[in-house]
Design an enzyme around this catalytic site. Structure first.
Site, PDB file in Angstrom:
ATOM      1  N   ASN A  87       0.791  -1.238   0.000  1.00  0.00           N
ATOM      2  CA  ASN A  87       0.000   0.000   0.000  1.00  0.00           C
ATOM      3  C   ASN A  87       0.821   1.286   0.000  1.00  0.00           C
ATOM      4  O   ASN A  87       0.358   2.314  -0.471  1.00  0.00           O
ATOM      5  CB  ASN A  87      -0.921   0.017   1.235  1.00  0.00           C
ATOM      6  CG  ASN A  87      -2.023  -1.019   1.118  1.00  0.00           C
ATOM      7  OD1 ASN A  87      -2.789  -1.025   0.157  1.00  0.00           O
ATOM      8  ND2 ASN A  87      -2.086  -1.934   2.079  1.00  0.00           N
ATOM      9  N   MET A  89       3.223   2.877  -1.343  1.00  0.00           N
ATOM     10  CA  MET A  89       3.655   3.738  -2.452  1.00  0.00           C
ATOM     11  C   MET A  89       2.459   4.215  -3.268  1.00  0.00           C
ATOM     12  O   MET A  89       2.615   4.765  -4.354  1.00  0.00           O
ATOM     13  CB  MET A  89       4.678   3.023  -3.339  1.00  0.00           C
ATOM     14  CG  MET A  89       6.025   2.863  -2.664  1.00  0.00           C
ATOM     15  SD  MET A  89       7.275   2.250  -3.799  1.00  0.00           S
ATOM     16  CE  MET A  89       8.685   2.130  -2.681  1.00  0.00           C
ATOM     17  N   HIS A 123       4.510   0.350  -6.803  1.00  0.00           N
ATOM     18  CA  HIS A 123       3.080   0.082  -7.031  1.00  0.00           C
ATOM     19  C   HIS A 123       2.288   1.104  -6.235  1.00  0.00           C
ATOM     20  O   HIS A 123       2.447   1.159  -5.030  1.00  0.00           O
ATOM     21  CB  HIS A 123       2.758  -1.335  -6.561  1.00  0.00           C
ATOM     22  CG  HIS A 123       1.293  -1.651  -6.530  1.00  0.00           C
ATOM     23  ND1 HIS A 123       0.603  -2.031  -7.647  1.00  0.00           N
ATOM     24  CD2 HIS A 123       0.386  -1.647  -5.519  1.00  0.00           C
ATOM     25  CE1 HIS A 123      -0.670  -2.272  -7.325  1.00  0.00           C
ATOM     26  NE2 HIS A 123      -0.829  -2.031  -6.047  1.00  0.00           N
ATOM     27  N   GLU A 172      -5.391  -0.868 -13.136  1.00  0.00           N
ATOM     28  CA  GLU A 172      -6.827  -1.180 -13.269  1.00  0.00           C
ATOM     29  C   GLU A 172      -7.651  -0.115 -13.982  1.00  0.00           C
ATOM     30  O   GLU A 172      -8.658   0.355 -13.461  1.00  0.00           O
ATOM     31  CB  GLU A 172      -7.409  -1.495 -11.877  1.00  0.00           C
ATOM     32  CG  GLU A 172      -6.654  -2.618 -11.191  1.00  0.00           C
ATOM     33  CD  GLU A 172      -7.089  -2.894  -9.760  1.00  0.00           C
ATOM     34  OE1 GLU A 172      -8.088  -2.316  -9.305  1.00  0.00           O
ATOM     35  OE2 GLU A 172      -6.422  -3.704  -9.090  1.00  0.00           O
ATOM     36  N   GLU A 274       0.657 -10.064  -8.335  1.00  0.00           N
ATOM     37  CA  GLU A 274      -0.061 -10.073  -7.042  1.00  0.00           C
ATOM     38  C   GLU A 274      -0.657 -11.456  -6.786  1.00  0.00           C
ATOM     39  O   GLU A 274      -1.869 -11.577  -6.525  1.00  0.00           O
ATOM     40  CB  GLU A 274      -1.185  -9.013  -7.042  1.00  0.00           C
ATOM     41  CG  GLU A 274      -0.715  -7.606  -7.353  1.00  0.00           C
ATOM     42  CD  GLU A 274      -1.824  -6.552  -7.312  1.00  0.00           C
ATOM     43  OE1 GLU A 274      -2.919  -6.823  -6.807  1.00  0.00           O
ATOM     44  OE2 GLU A 274      -1.575  -5.437  -7.802  1.00  0.00           O
ATOM     45  N   TRP A 321       1.148 -11.810  -3.088  1.00  0.00           N
ATOM     46  CA  TRP A 321       0.510 -10.624  -2.498  1.00  0.00           C
ATOM     47  C   TRP A 321       0.374 -10.783  -0.983  1.00  0.00           C
ATOM     48  O   TRP A 321      -0.728 -10.787  -0.422  1.00  0.00           O
ATOM     49  CB  TRP A 321      -0.815 -10.332  -3.194  1.00  0.00           C
ATOM     50  CG  TRP A 321      -1.176  -8.875  -3.114  1.00  0.00           C
ATOM     51  CD1 TRP A 321      -2.289  -8.332  -2.547  1.00  0.00           C
ATOM     52  CD2 TRP A 321      -0.405  -7.774  -3.612  1.00  0.00           C
ATOM     53  NE1 TRP A 321      -2.243  -6.954  -2.645  1.00  0.00           N
ATOM     54  CE2 TRP A 321      -1.098  -6.585  -3.298  1.00  0.00           C
ATOM     55  CE3 TRP A 321       0.833  -7.672  -4.282  1.00  0.00           C
ATOM     56  CZ2 TRP A 321      -0.615  -5.313  -3.634  1.00  0.00           C
ATOM     57  CZ3 TRP A 321       1.313  -6.403  -4.609  1.00  0.00           C
ATOM     58  CH2 TRP A 321       0.593  -5.253  -4.281  1.00  0.00           C
TER      59      TRP A 321
HETATM   60  O1  9MR Z   1      -3.800  -5.637  -0.494  1.00  0.00           O
HETATM   61  C1  9MR Z   1      -4.154  -4.271  -0.533  1.00  0.00           C
HETATM   62  C2  9MR Z   1      -5.026  -3.910   0.680  1.00  0.00           C
HETATM   63  O2  9MR Z   1      -4.250  -4.009   1.861  1.00  0.00           O
HETATM   64  C3  9MR Z   1      -5.571  -2.498   0.533  1.00  0.00           C
HETATM   65  O3  9MR Z   1      -6.501  -2.252   1.565  1.00  0.00           O
HETATM   66  C4  9MR Z   1      -6.222  -2.313  -0.829  1.00  0.00           C
HETATM   67  C5  9MR Z   1      -6.661  -0.869  -1.038  1.00  0.00           C
HETATM   68  O4  9MR Z   1      -5.549   0.011  -1.111  1.00  0.00           O
HETATM   69  O5  9MR Z   1      -5.326  -2.672  -1.862  1.00  0.00           O
HETATM   70  C6  9MR Z   1      -4.912  -4.002  -1.802  1.00  0.00           C
HETATM   71  O6  9MR Z   1      -4.082  -4.319  -2.901  1.00  0.00           O
HETATM   72  C7  9MR Z   1      -4.675  -4.222  -4.185  1.00  0.00           C
HETATM   73  C8  9MR Z   1      -3.588  -3.772  -5.137  1.00  0.00           C
HETATM   74  O7  9MR Z   1      -3.021  -2.577  -4.692  1.00  0.00           O
HETATM   75  C9  9MR Z   1      -4.127  -3.623  -6.549  1.00  0.00           C
HETATM   76  N1  9MR Z   1      -4.763  -4.840  -6.989  1.00  0.00           N
HETATM   77  C10 9MR Z   1      -5.774  -5.392  -6.104  1.00  0.00           C
HETATM   78  C11 9MR Z   1      -5.202  -5.561  -4.700  1.00  0.00           C
HETATM   79  C12 9MR Z   1      -6.262  -6.163  -3.772  1.00  0.00           C
HETATM   80  O8  9MR Z   1      -7.327  -5.290  -3.616  1.00  0.00           O
END
Ligand code: 9MR
Length: 360
Positions: A87, A89, A123, A172, A274, A321
């Site tokens: 988260n 970055m 990211h 996305e 991820e 992830w």
């Molecule tokens: O795993 C991440 C989670 O801790 C956060 O709450 C969320 C929102 O910022 O983002 C999650 O990671 C996401 C990633 O950045 C982009 N692809 C989907 C991931 C899962 O939601």
């Protein structure tokens, strides 16, 4: 008792091997004896670490706080030679106000990486789900919005120049039907905003690798083709991050291979960026059974086997992830599950063995 002995063994291995160089090296005995004797265990004693066994980088999503825990950092150091900030970055974390940045947690991740000779994948520069309030509720003109986004992208890329190997520039941007996702960026900047973001990032650091990152690229051919078409419009982009939030049976490996081929044929580098595997999508399990753990081991084996078929020059590596099951974002989103490679108490799940065997 068994758990304690295995945990101690794991720590001995962690103490003797770190993954601070990229050379591959021979295994340590232990895994096959365990394999033969404990066929119904969901955890095992590893004979090799992921990054020593792999011919490409193996990464994990982390946070600065977790890396501050020596036990956690010890496992990350031993197993992984690439990290992604799960988260810290993201824009919501770095961008306090226009022109005002909080680098502290992101810098701490970079400091860990520098100390441990670990690659950092950045990211993500833009993601509509992680925005500071000033972006979400922007009140100026579209021109002012675009100028602020350009400033932000270039400030971040410049701050991490030489420290971050690569960036997910936009995360996305495409809907499941292949259309543009209706984000604040699309609304203020129009359809070619993704291309402009790549150009600004490239201007700020000619040497950093630039990726487009999205989910369901491996399960939805319409979306994968839309991403490919978008990227064709502004090559050279360096690579694509296929997130790989997958289930234990779907998507079929042939489907994943078809999606990968779309991108490799364009000359793009592919990052499985991820990875996690849902074992309990139908919510039938209340604990991790051996059968489910074994299915996960086999599934990850086939995923890595597939990744291994990508030409070497287009393999950016694979990133999990998160480290331990209890940390996964999937739990708060979907409920009980065991999507990752380690248990809460840092035991090695047999899923880890599935990955290692595919590397060997
Ligand atoms: O795993 C991440 C989670 O801790 C956060 O709450 C969320 C929102 O910022 O983002 C999650 O990671 C996401 C990633 O950045 C982009 N692809 C989907 C991931 C899962 O939601």
């Amino acid at each position: 008792m068994k758990t304690t002995v295995k945990t101690i063994c794991n720590f001995i291995l962690i103490a003797v091997i770190s993954c601070s160089n990229s050379e591959r090296q021979g295994g340590i005995t232990g895994s096959s004896a365990n394999r033969d004797n404990q066929e119904t265990e969901i955890t095992y004693v590893p004979g090799m670490s992921l990054c020593k066994a792999a011919s490409y980088p193996v990464g994990v999503a982390v946070s600065a706080e977790k890396l501050g825990d020596s036990r956690y950092a010890g496992v990350v150091r031993r197993e992984f030679n690439s990290v992604t900030a799960e988260n810290q970055m993201k824009m919501a974390y770095i961008s306090v106000a226009p022109g005002k940045y909080d680098w502290e947690r992101a810098d701490a991740i970079v400091a860990y990486a520098e100390k441990n000779n670990t690659r950092v994948h950045g990211h993500a520069l833009l993601w509509h789900e992680s925005l500071p309030p000033w972006v979400e509720n922007f009140e100026g003109t579209d021109e002012e919005f675009e100028a602020e986004i350009k400033t932000y992208i270039q400030a971040v890329v410049e701050h991490f120049k030489g420290k971050v190997a690569s960036w997910d520039v936009v995360n996305e941007a495409i809907e499941e039907d292949g259309s543009w996702r209706n984000t604040v960026f699309l609304q203020h900047m129009g359809e070619d905003y993704v291309a402009r973001c790549f150009r600004w990032a490239r201007e700020a650091d000619p040497g950093v690798l630039l990726f487009y990152n999205d989910f369901n690229l491996s399960s939805n051919p319409v979306k994968a083709q839309a991403a490919a078409d978008m990227l064709k419009g502004f090559l050279p982009v360096d690579g694509v991050g296929m997130q790989m939030h997958i289930q234990v049976e779907t998507p079929a490996i042939s489907k994943i291979a078809d999606a990968v081929n779309i991108f490799t044929e364009m000359g793009l580098i592919v990052h499985f960026s991820e990875i996690d595997t849902r074992l309990n999508a139908d919510d039938k399990l209340t604990e991790l059974t051996y059968e489910a753990a074994l299915a996960q081991e086999n599934r990850l084996g086939e995923i890595v086997d597939m990744y291994n078929t990508i030409p070497e020059s287009q393999q950016y590596g694979i990133t999990f992830w998160g480290l331990r099951d209890n940390e996964s974002w999937l739990l708060s989103r979907y409920g009980t599950d065991w999507p990752l490679l380690f248990t809460e108490t840092y035991e090695y799940k047999i899923a880890h063995r599935g990955v290692i065997r595919a590397f060997e």
